[in-house]
Design an enzyme around this catalytic site. Structure first.
Site, PDB file in Angstrom:
ATOM      1  N   HIS A 113      14.370  33.633  36.399  1.00 10.04           N
ATOM      2  CA  HIS A 113      15.229  32.572  36.921  1.00 10.04           C
ATOM      3  C   HIS A 113      14.429  31.445  37.568  1.00 10.04           C
ATOM      4  CE1 HIS A 113      14.991  34.937  40.793  1.00 10.04           C
ATOM      5  NE2 HIS A 113      14.936  33.724  41.305  1.00 10.04           N
ATOM      6  N   ASP A 143      14.791  40.015  34.657  1.00 10.43           N
ATOM      7  CA  ASP A 143      14.507  38.807  35.441  1.00 10.43           C
ATOM      8  C   ASP A 143      13.006  38.620  35.647  1.00 10.43           C
ATOM      9  OD1 ASP A 143      14.984  36.461  36.746  1.00 10.43           O
ATOM     10  OD2 ASP A 143      15.675  37.365  38.618  1.00 10.43           O
ATOM     11  N   GLY A 219      12.543  30.569  47.486  1.00 11.39           N
ATOM     12  CA  GLY A 219      11.164  30.192  47.178  1.00 11.39           C
ATOM     13  C   GLY A 219      10.232  31.385  47.081  1.00 11.39           C
ATOM     14  N   ASN A 220      10.660  32.557  47.596  1.00  9.51           N
ATOM     15  CA  ASN A 220       9.867  33.782  47.488  1.00  9.51           C
ATOM     16  C   ASN A 220       9.951  34.415  46.104  1.00  9.51           C
ATOM     17  OD1 ASN A 220      10.177  34.438  50.872  1.00  9.51           O
ATOM     18  ND2 ASN A 220       8.276  34.960  49.798  1.00  9.51           N
ATOM     19  N   SER A 221      10.938  34.034  45.317  1.00  8.70           N
ATOM     20  CA  SER A 221      11.139  34.662  44.015  1.00  8.70           C
ATOM     21  C   SER A 221       9.881  34.628  43.165  1.00  8.70           C
ATOM     22  CB  SER A 221      12.261  33.960  43.242  1.00  8.70           C
ATOM     23  OG  SER A 221      13.503  34.517  43.536  1.00  8.70           O
ATOM     24  N   GLY A 280      25.399  51.401  23.599  1.00  6.55           N
ATOM     25  CA  GLY A 280      26.582  50.770  23.027  1.00  6.55           C
ATOM     26  C   GLY A 280      27.899  51.297  23.548  1.00  6.55           C
TER      27      GLY A 280
END
Length: 387
Positions: A113, A143, A219-221, A280
């Site tokens: 992200h 992610d 901002g730590n991501s 599924g």
């Protein structure tokens, strides 16, 4: 459930617009240096007794942590006062996050992200050098993303990767990143819990996520969560915000475990994409109370409420329920199969199902025991690839 906020903030990062100290940095603002912990910082405990102080971890790891600035172009709506003369305008937006170097070839791990929709990606190192980076690949299901920079190997400080399977609740950790644009800030805390589920940007679930109370903010991501032995055990990804609407740290942060990072990064570097196994089915847990109400043949299990057409479960013959009933405001679909075992292990929660599938690869087979009415049946399912 408490709302979650991706730790790089909206739009993949913290917008670099005018703000006060509590917000993002102005484009022309001086960057504030992170305050290093003093040499007297108490050492953190860890299971293998390899103990480093917070200052030692910071001095060893901070050079390998980078700030990532992305630039994207988005359409702004036309001015309605201009009538037919109003055309949509393009706006350039900047956002930031964190990342860290994993090898001397210039590969950098961050969150998906953080770089979502970016036309340009710039990486800044601790010596203030900034270079363009290219996206090697991203995996929205975990992610995670891998970038690459073309710089001299001597200028790179890869961080050492640990083993997240050895992490225990209560272990001391530090997080290094760029919260609110404050470069290479360090915070400390403990592992608060393990095996948390976290919803990925594509709405699939990331399993075995690490929960920490080390302060993580916008901002730590993409920055590292580091154990007391100086090794990375996770990638800081999201924070819980509670029900107050606050976007700051409240002591509940989440990091994707490094064993997942290692597997995903290697696949992205090798072929630019990641293949996840896919069963599924959509399943719903039942307990003894529900089983008694509807006279089901088991006290616990997983109701199959949907079978994806063309999936391994569909081809193996698993059947979804068709009759909707409501108990205490919750809906159940009855008439389908009830899964009770997966590869010989009891299946009573959705996590049981996810963990059993995620431990395999596309093309692997998985054995499922289920009840159809009063008949117990066995299904051998060949796992597909997650769409």
């Amino acid at each position: 459930a408490a709302p979650l906020l991706i730790a790089a903030a909206m739009g993949g990062g913290v917008a670099l617009a005018g703000a006060e100290v509590t917000g993002a940095l102005d484009d022309d603002s001086d960057t504030i240096e992170a305050v290093r912990a003093p040499e007297t910082s108490a050492p953190a405990a860890f299971a293998d007794n390899a103990r480093l102080s917070i200052n030692e971890i910071y001095r060893q790891s901070a050079p390998g942590v980078v700030q990532i600035t992305t630039t994207s172009v988005r359409e702004a709506p036309a001015d309605p006062f201009l009538g037919q003369l109003g055309f949509p305008q393009q706006q350039r937006q900047q956002a930031l996050g964190s990342g860290f170097v994993i090898d001397k070839s210039g590969h950098i791990v961050t969150n998906s992200h953080v770089v979502e929709g970016a036309q340009e990606i710039e990486v800044s190192f601790s010596n203030r050098d900034s270079v363009k980076a290219r996206l090697v690949g991203e995996d929205r299901s975990t992610d995670l993303a891998v970038l690459k920079v073309d710089v001299d190997a001597r200028a790179l400080t890869p961080l050492r990767l640990g083993d997240s399977d050895l992490v225990r609740v209560g272990n001391s950790v530090v997080a290094i990143g760029n919260p609110l644009g404050l470069e290479r800030s360090v915070t400390a805390g403990i592992v608060s819990a393990l095996h948390r589920p976290l919803t990925a940007p594509n709405q699939f679930t990331i399993d075995d996520v690490i929960q920490t109370d080390a302060a993580i903010n916008s901002g730590n991501s993409g920055g590292p969560l580091i154990a007391a032995n100086g090794k990375v055990i996770g990638v800081n990804t999201a924070i819980a915000t509670g029900n107050t609407g606050a976007r700051g740290n409240i002591g509940i942060g989440f990091a994707v475990p490094v064993n997942t990072v290692r597997d995903v990064a290697s696949q992205l570097i090798e072929r630019g994409r990641v293949e996840h196994p896919f069963l599924g089915v959509v399943a719903q847990p039942i307990d003894k109370e529900i089983a008694d109400v509807f006279n089901l043949p088991v006290e616990q299990g997983l109701l199959v409420v949907r079978v994806i057409e063309g999936s391994g479960a569909d081809k193996a013959g698993l059947r979804a329920g068709t009759t909707e009933v409501v108990v205490a405001g919750e809906s159940y679909l009855l008439g389908g199969d009830i899964i009770v075992e997966i590869d010989g292990e009891p299946a009573t929660t959705a996590e049981d199902l996810r963990e059993a599938v995620s431990a395999k690869k596309p093309g692997d087979k998985i054995d499922i025991e289920a009840y159809r009415g009063d008949d117990r049946r066995s299904f051998e399912v060949t796992l597909g690839r997650q769409p």
